[in-house]
Motif scaffolding. Structure first.
Motif, mmCIF file in Angstrom:
data_model
loop_
_atom_site.group_PDB
_atom_site.id
_atom_site.type_symbol
_atom_site.label_atom_id
_atom_site.label_comp_id
_atom_site.label_asym_id
_atom_site.label_seq_id
_atom_site.Cartn_x
_atom_site.Cartn_y
_atom_site.Cartn_z
ATOM 1 N N LEU A 155 0.854 -1.182 0.000
ATOM 2 C CA LEU A 155 0.000 0.000 0.000
ATOM 3 C C LEU A 155 0.891 1.234 0.000
ATOM 4 C CD1 LEU A 155 -2.813 -0.852 2.549
ATOM 5 C CD2 LEU A 155 -3.037 -0.586 0.099
ATOM 6 N N GLN A 159 0.865 5.729 -0.358
ATOM 7 C CA GLN A 159 0.054 6.940 -0.286
ATOM 8 C C GLN A 159 0.761 8.024 -1.085
ATOM 9 O OE1 GLN A 159 -0.976 8.238 3.656
ATOM 10 N NE2 GLN A 159 -2.364 9.794 2.912
ATOM 11 N N VAL A 198 -4.613 6.729 -1.918
ATOM 12 C CA VAL A 198 -3.991 5.471 -1.529
ATOM 13 C C VAL A 198 -4.077 4.524 -2.723
ATOM 14 C CG1 VAL A 198 -4.108 3.524 0.077
ATOM 15 C CG2 VAL A 198 -4.668 5.825 0.869
ATOM 16 N N LEU A 211 -2.823 0.348 -4.127
ATOM 17 C CA LEU A 211 -2.164 -0.937 -3.940
ATOM 18 C C LEU A 211 -1.199 -1.064 -5.107
ATOM 19 C CD1 LEU A 211 -1.902 -3.576 -2.376
ATOM 20 C CD2 LEU A 211 -3.685 -4.530 -3.847
ATOM 21 N N GLU A 214 -0.330 -0.027 -10.384
ATOM 22 C CA GLU A 214 -1.055 0.215 -9.136
ATOM 23 C C GLU A 214 -2.554 0.262 -9.374
ATOM 24 O OE1 GLU A 214 -0.849 5.025 -8.639
ATOM 25 O OE2 GLU A 214 0.762 3.846 -7.773
ATOM 26 N N LEU A 266 -7.054 3.280 -4.919
ATOM 27 C CA LEU A 266 -8.053 2.970 -3.889
ATOM 28 C C LEU A 266 -8.711 4.224 -3.340
ATOM 29 C CD1 LEU A 266 -6.048 0.258 -1.910
ATOM 30 C CD2 LEU A 266 -7.651 -0.082 -3.796
ATOM 31 N N LYS A 270 -7.874 3.725 3.315
ATOM 32 C CA LYS A 270 -6.617 3.386 3.988
ATOM 33 C C LYS A 270 -6.633 2.004 4.638
ATOM 34 C CE LYS A 270 -5.167 8.073 4.838
ATOM 35 N NZ LYS A 270 -4.741 9.048 5.815
ATOM 36 N N TYR A 298 -10.334 -6.960 -4.809
ATOM 37 C CA TYR A 298 -10.526 -5.808 -3.928
ATOM 38 C C TYR A 298 -12.023 -5.597 -3.716
ATOM 39 C CZ TYR A 298 -10.868 -0.828 -2.720
ATOM 40 O OH TYR A 298 -11.178 0.373 -2.132
#
Length: 75
Positions: free
Chosen positions: A8, A10, A16, A18, A31, A34, A38, A53
């Motif tokens: 993960l 940021q 955020v 993955l 990536e 998201l 968090k 997800y």
């Protein structure tokens, strides 16, 4: 073993993601955005490099990582 790992991350704008990170040089290969989630609910299938997800209670999205890009799988 695989030459990448999932992590993960940021971004500066607080988004955020993955990310698929190269073990060789640490760069982000691909990536999944998201948003501001968090504490995402996700599962990684190491054999096929799929990531599942769950952005909402009734939704599951499937992604397949490759060195080039993220391919969205059929839901």
């Amino acid at each position: 073993s695989r030459d990448f790992m999932f992590m993960l991350v940021q971004h500066e704008d607080r988004r955020v993601a993955l990310a698929q990170i190269s073990k060789r040089d640490g760069r982000i290969l691909a990536e999944i955005d998201l948003g501001r989630d968090k504490e995402p609910v996700y599962q990684v299938d190491d054999v096929s490099s799929f990531v599942f997800y769950q952005p909402a209670d009734s939704v599951v999205a499937g992604y397949r990582f490759s060195p080039e890009r993220v391919n969205v799988a059929l839901q």
